[in-house]
Design a protein around this motif. Structure first.
Motif, PDB file in Angstrom:
ATOM      1  N   LEU A  27     -15.309   2.598   2.452  1.00 47.56           N
ATOM      2  CA  LEU A  27     -14.458   1.420   2.302  1.00 47.56           C
ATOM      3  C   LEU A  27     -13.022   1.658   2.737  1.00 47.56           C
ATOM      4  CD1 LEU A  27     -15.756   0.033  -1.102  1.00 47.56           C
ATOM      5  CD2 LEU A  27     -16.651  -0.302   1.217  1.00 47.56           C
ATOM      6  N   HIS A  28     -12.461   0.629   3.335  1.00 51.52           N
ATOM      7  CA  HIS A  28     -11.067   0.642   3.790  1.00 51.52           C
ATOM      8  C   HIS A  28     -10.319  -0.527   3.160  1.00 51.52           C
ATOM      9  CE1 HIS A  28     -13.120   2.969   6.883  1.00 51.52           C
ATOM     10  NE2 HIS A  28     -11.950   3.521   7.138  1.00 51.52           N
ATOM     11  N   ILE A  29      -9.028  -0.314   2.951  1.00 50.50           N
ATOM     12  CA  ILE A  29      -8.165  -1.369   2.417  1.00 50.50           C
ATOM     13  C   ILE A  29      -6.992  -1.584   3.357  1.00 50.50           C
ATOM     14  CG2 ILE A  29      -8.782  -1.048  -0.011  1.00 50.50           C
ATOM     15  CD1 ILE A  29      -6.187   0.663  -0.264  1.00 50.50           C
ATOM     16  N   ARG A  30      -6.374  -2.727   3.207  1.00 52.13           N
ATOM     17  CA  ARG A  30      -5.156  -3.046   3.955  1.00 52.13           C
ATOM     18  C   ARG A  30      -3.968  -2.647   3.084  1.00 52.13           C
ATOM     19  NH1 ARG A  30      -6.458  -7.954   5.033  1.00 52.13           N
ATOM     20  NH2 ARG A  30      -7.301  -7.511   7.063  1.00 52.13           N
ATOM     21  N   THR A  31      -3.076  -1.844   3.622  1.00 50.48           N
ATOM     22  CA  THR A  31      -1.922  -1.383   2.857  1.00 50.48           C
ATOM     23  C   THR A  31      -0.791  -2.406   2.924  1.00 50.48           C
ATOM     24  OG1 THR A  31      -0.823  -0.253   4.689  1.00 50.48           O
ATOM     25  CG2 THR A  31      -2.492   1.009   3.453  1.00 50.48           C
ATOM     26  N   LYS A  32       0.234  -2.184   2.101  1.00 51.78           N
ATOM     27  CA  LYS A  32       1.407  -3.062   2.131  1.00 51.78           C
ATOM     28  C   LYS A  32       2.143  -2.962   3.461  1.00 51.78           C
ATOM     29  CE  LYS A  32       1.856  -2.970  -2.796  1.00 51.78           C
ATOM     30  NZ  LYS A  32       2.590  -2.566  -3.969  1.00 51.78           N
ATOM     31  N   ARG A  34       0.613  -3.014   6.222  1.00 53.69           N
ATOM     32  CA  ARG A  34      -0.308  -3.690   7.150  1.00 53.69           C
ATOM     33  C   ARG A  34      -1.170  -2.735   7.962  1.00 53.69           C
ATOM     34  NH1 ARG A  34       3.839  -8.206   9.535  1.00 53.69           N
ATOM     35  NH2 ARG A  34       4.624  -8.883   7.517  1.00 53.69           N
ATOM     36  N   LEU A  35      -1.483  -1.622   7.375  1.00 57.94           N
ATOM     37  CA  LEU A  35      -2.355  -0.648   8.020  1.00 57.94           C
ATOM     38  C   LEU A  35      -3.691  -0.623   7.286  1.00 57.94           C
ATOM     39  CD1 LEU A  35       0.214   2.280   8.320  1.00 57.94           C
ATOM     40  CD2 LEU A  35      -0.459   0.685  10.130  1.00 57.94           C
ATOM     41  N   LEU A  36      -4.735  -0.174   7.971  1.00 54.84           N
ATOM     42  CA  LEU A  36      -6.015   0.049   7.314  1.00 54.84           C
ATOM     43  C   LEU A  36      -6.099   1.524   6.956  1.00 54.84           C
ATOM     44  CD1 LEU A  36      -8.552  -1.959   9.476  1.00 54.84           C
ATOM     45  CD2 LEU A  36      -7.611  -2.572   7.252  1.00 54.84           C
ATOM     46  N   GLN A  37      -6.534   1.793   5.732  1.00 51.54           N
ATOM     47  CA  GLN A  37      -6.726   3.181   5.325  1.00 51.54           C
ATOM     48  C   GLN A  37      -7.941   3.280   4.422  1.00 51.54           C
ATOM     49  OE1 GLN A  37      -3.123   4.255   3.148  1.00 51.54           O
ATOM     50  NE2 GLN A  37      -4.231   4.123   1.219  1.00 51.54           N
ATOM     51  N   GLN A  38      -8.507   4.476   4.382  1.00 51.55           N
ATOM     52  CA  GLN A  38      -9.650   4.758   3.522  1.00 51.55           C
ATOM     53  C   GLN A  38      -9.258   4.485   2.069  1.00 51.55           C
ATOM     54  OE1 GLN A  38     -12.254   6.092   5.385  1.00 51.55           O
ATOM     55  NE2 GLN A  38     -13.643   5.836   3.686  1.00 51.55           N
ATOM     56  N   LEU A  39     -10.167   3.901   1.310  1.00 52.80           N
ATOM     57  CA  LEU A  39      -9.907   3.647  -0.109  1.00 52.80           C
ATOM     58  C   LEU A  39     -10.217   4.918  -0.895  1.00 52.80           C
ATOM     59  CD1 LEU A  39      -9.282   1.991  -2.597  1.00 52.80           C
ATOM     60  CD2 LEU A  39     -11.530   0.943  -2.424  1.00 52.80           C
ATOM     61  N   ILE A  40      -9.188   5.597  -1.334  1.00 54.92           N
ATOM     62  CA  ILE A  40      -9.330   6.793  -2.169  1.00 54.92           C
ATOM     63  C   ILE A  40      -8.858   6.413  -3.571  1.00 54.92           C
ATOM     64  CG2 ILE A  40      -8.644   9.197  -2.508  1.00 54.92           C
ATOM     65  CD1 ILE A  40     -10.299   8.693   0.063  1.00 54.92           C
ATOM     66  N   PRO A  41      -9.764   6.391  -4.548  1.00 51.89           N
ATOM     67  CA  PRO A  41      -9.398   5.935  -5.890  1.00 51.89           C
ATOM     68  C   PRO A  41      -8.290   6.766  -6.529  1.00 51.89           C
ATOM     69  CG  PRO A  41     -11.779   6.054  -5.647  1.00 51.89           C
ATOM     70  CD  PRO A  41     -11.184   6.712  -4.442  1.00 51.89           C
ATOM     71  N   ASN A  42      -7.351   6.071  -7.175  1.00 50.41           N
ATOM     72  CA  ASN A  42      -6.301   6.739  -7.940  1.00 50.41           C
ATOM     73  C   ASN A  42      -6.822   7.027  -9.352  1.00 50.41           C
ATOM     74  OD1 ASN A  42      -5.960   4.388  -9.558  1.00 50.41           O
ATOM     75  ND2 ASN A  42      -4.474   3.552  -8.119  1.00 50.41           N
ATOM     76  N   LYS A  43      -5.985   7.574 -10.200  1.00 47.23           N
ATOM     77  CA  LYS A  43      -6.404   7.981 -11.550  1.00 47.23           C
ATOM     78  C   LYS A  43      -6.945   6.799 -12.362  1.00 47.23           C
ATOM     79  CE  LYS A  43      -4.680  10.591 -15.517  1.00 47.23           C
ATOM     80  NZ  LYS A  43      -3.515  11.270 -16.100  1.00 47.23           N
ATOM     81  N   ALA A  44      -6.240   5.670 -12.343  1.00 47.30           N
ATOM     82  CA  ALA A  44      -6.688   4.493 -13.097  1.00 47.30           C
ATOM     83  C   ALA A  44      -8.014   3.969 -12.544  1.00 47.30           C
ATOM     84  CB  ALA A  44      -5.615   3.403 -13.048  1.00 47.30           C
ATOM     85  N   GLN A  45      -8.139   3.956 -11.227  1.00 39.83           N
ATOM     86  CA  GLN A  45      -9.372   3.475 -10.604  1.00 39.83           C
ATOM     87  C   GLN A  45     -10.552   4.394 -10.921  1.00 39.83           C
ATOM     88  OE1 GLN A  45      -7.731   3.338  -6.641  1.00 39.83           O
ATOM     89  NE2 GLN A  45      -7.759   1.086  -6.626  1.00 39.83           N
ATOM     90  N   LYS A  46     -10.293   5.706 -10.991  1.00 39.94           N
ATOM     91  CA  LYS A  46     -11.366   6.649 -11.328  1.00 39.94           C
ATOM     92  C   LYS A  46     -11.877   6.421 -12.744  1.00 39.94           C
ATOM     93  CE  LYS A  46     -10.427  10.236  -8.015  1.00 39.94           C
ATOM     94  NZ  LYS A  46     -10.663  11.623  -7.721  1.00 39.94           N
ATOM     95  N   LYS A  47     -10.982   6.045 -13.659  1.00 39.59           N
ATOM     96  CA  LYS A  47     -11.419   5.736 -15.032  1.00 39.59           C
ATOM     97  C   LYS A  47     -12.353   4.536 -15.039  1.00 39.59           C
ATOM     98  CE  LYS A  47      -7.612   7.655 -17.720  1.00 39.59           C
ATOM     99  NZ  LYS A  47      -6.581   7.383 -18.719  1.00 39.59           N
ATOM    100  N   ILE A  48     -12.033   3.534 -14.240  1.00 36.20           N
ATOM    101  CA  ILE A  48     -12.886   2.342 -14.140  1.00 36.20           C
ATOM    102  C   ILE A  48     -14.242   2.730 -13.557  1.00 36.20           C
ATOM    103  CG2 ILE A  48     -13.148   0.096 -13.012  1.00 36.20           C
ATOM    104  CD1 ILE A  48     -10.019  -0.112 -13.187  1.00 36.20           C
ATOM    105  N   GLN A  71      -0.610  -3.809  -9.935  1.00 36.01           N
ATOM    106  CA  GLN A  71      -0.565  -2.824  -8.853  1.00 36.01           C
ATOM    107  C   GLN A  71      -1.202  -1.471  -9.160  1.00 36.01           C
ATOM    108  OE1 GLN A  71       0.584  -4.020  -5.800  1.00 36.01           O
ATOM    109  NE2 GLN A  71       0.614  -5.912  -6.961  1.00 36.01           N
ATOM    110  N   VAL A  72      -2.195  -1.428 -10.034  1.00 29.61           N
ATOM    111  CA  VAL A  72      -2.906  -0.162 -10.237  1.00 29.61           C
ATOM    112  C   VAL A  72      -4.222  -0.134  -9.458  1.00 29.61           C
ATOM    113  CG1 VAL A  72      -1.871   0.354 -12.477  1.00 29.61           C
ATOM    114  CG2 VAL A  72      -4.040  -0.889 -12.377  1.00 29.61           C
ATOM    115  N   GLY A  73      -4.620  -1.276  -8.907  1.00 30.04           N
ATOM    116  CA  GLY A  73      -5.819  -1.328  -8.080  1.00 30.04           C
ATOM    117  C   GLY A  73      -7.096  -1.650  -8.818  1.00 30.04           C
ATOM    118  N   SER A  74      -6.995  -2.222 -10.013  1.00 29.70           N
ATOM    119  CA  SER A  74      -8.222  -2.530 -10.763  1.00 29.70           C
ATOM    120  C   SER A  74      -9.064  -3.595 -10.063  1.00 29.70           C
ATOM    121  CB  SER A  74      -7.895  -2.935 -12.200  1.00 29.70           C
ATOM    122  OG  SER A  74      -7.037  -4.043 -12.239  1.00 29.70           O
TER     123      SER A  74
END
Length: 155
Positions: A27-32, A34-48, A71-74
């Motif tokens: 999976l890829h996301i659009r950054t602020k 305006r770039l596409l980058q791989q979605l690498i989960p952060n600490k909060a996202q890993k808990k989810i 802005q934690v990515g939930s």
């Protein structure tokens, strides 16, 4: 005698059973910026993801209430988990709902971006993609009886 799996089959099996691996590799996301980058989960996202995986292993429906911090990515990681389940399993019906139409559409666009940027060798067949739904079925009506695709969708 069991047949050995090909490398692609092994990867697809892991992608089907390991939501975090799927998200990190597909999976890829659009950054602020305006770039596409791989979605690498952060600490909060890993808990989810840990909570999702626990519920799935228990055979329970995934229902998690997240007191939304900004802005934690939930929302993004939840969309990723929905996308993973829907695009790796047959007959899954997924529904995206938010507090208003604009937010719902923004979340749905994340799933569309996931499909658009996913490895073409891995992503499922898509019959319909519009503002309201993604339907993962064989787009060829003549072949659909023999090879229907996943018969899963996200609305």
């Amino acid at each position: 005698m069991t047949e050995s799996l090909t490398n692609v089959e092994k990867i697809k099996l892991r992608l089907r059973n390991d939501v975090e691996y799927f998200i990190e590799t597909q999976l890829h996301i659009r950054t602020k910026k305006r770039l596409l980058q791989q979605l690498i989960p952060n600490k909060a996202q890993k808990k989810i993801l840990t909570a999702i995986e626990y519920l799935r292993q228990q055979g329970k429906p995934v229902r998690i209430i997240i007191l939304k911090a900004r802005q934690v990515g939930s929302s993004t990681i939840s969309e990723g988990a929905i996308y993973q389940d829907t695009t790796t399993h047959e007959n899954v019906s997924s529904l995206v709902i938010a507090h208003n139409t604009e937010s719902t559409q923004n979340l749905f666009r994340i799933s569309k971006l996931f499909w658009d940027t996913q490895n073409p060798k891995i992503r499922p067949m898509k019959r319909i993609s519009n503002k309201l739904e993604l339907i993962f079925e064989n787009p060829n009506a003549k072949l659909r009886d023999d090879d229907p695709g996943l018969r899963s969708y996200i609305r």
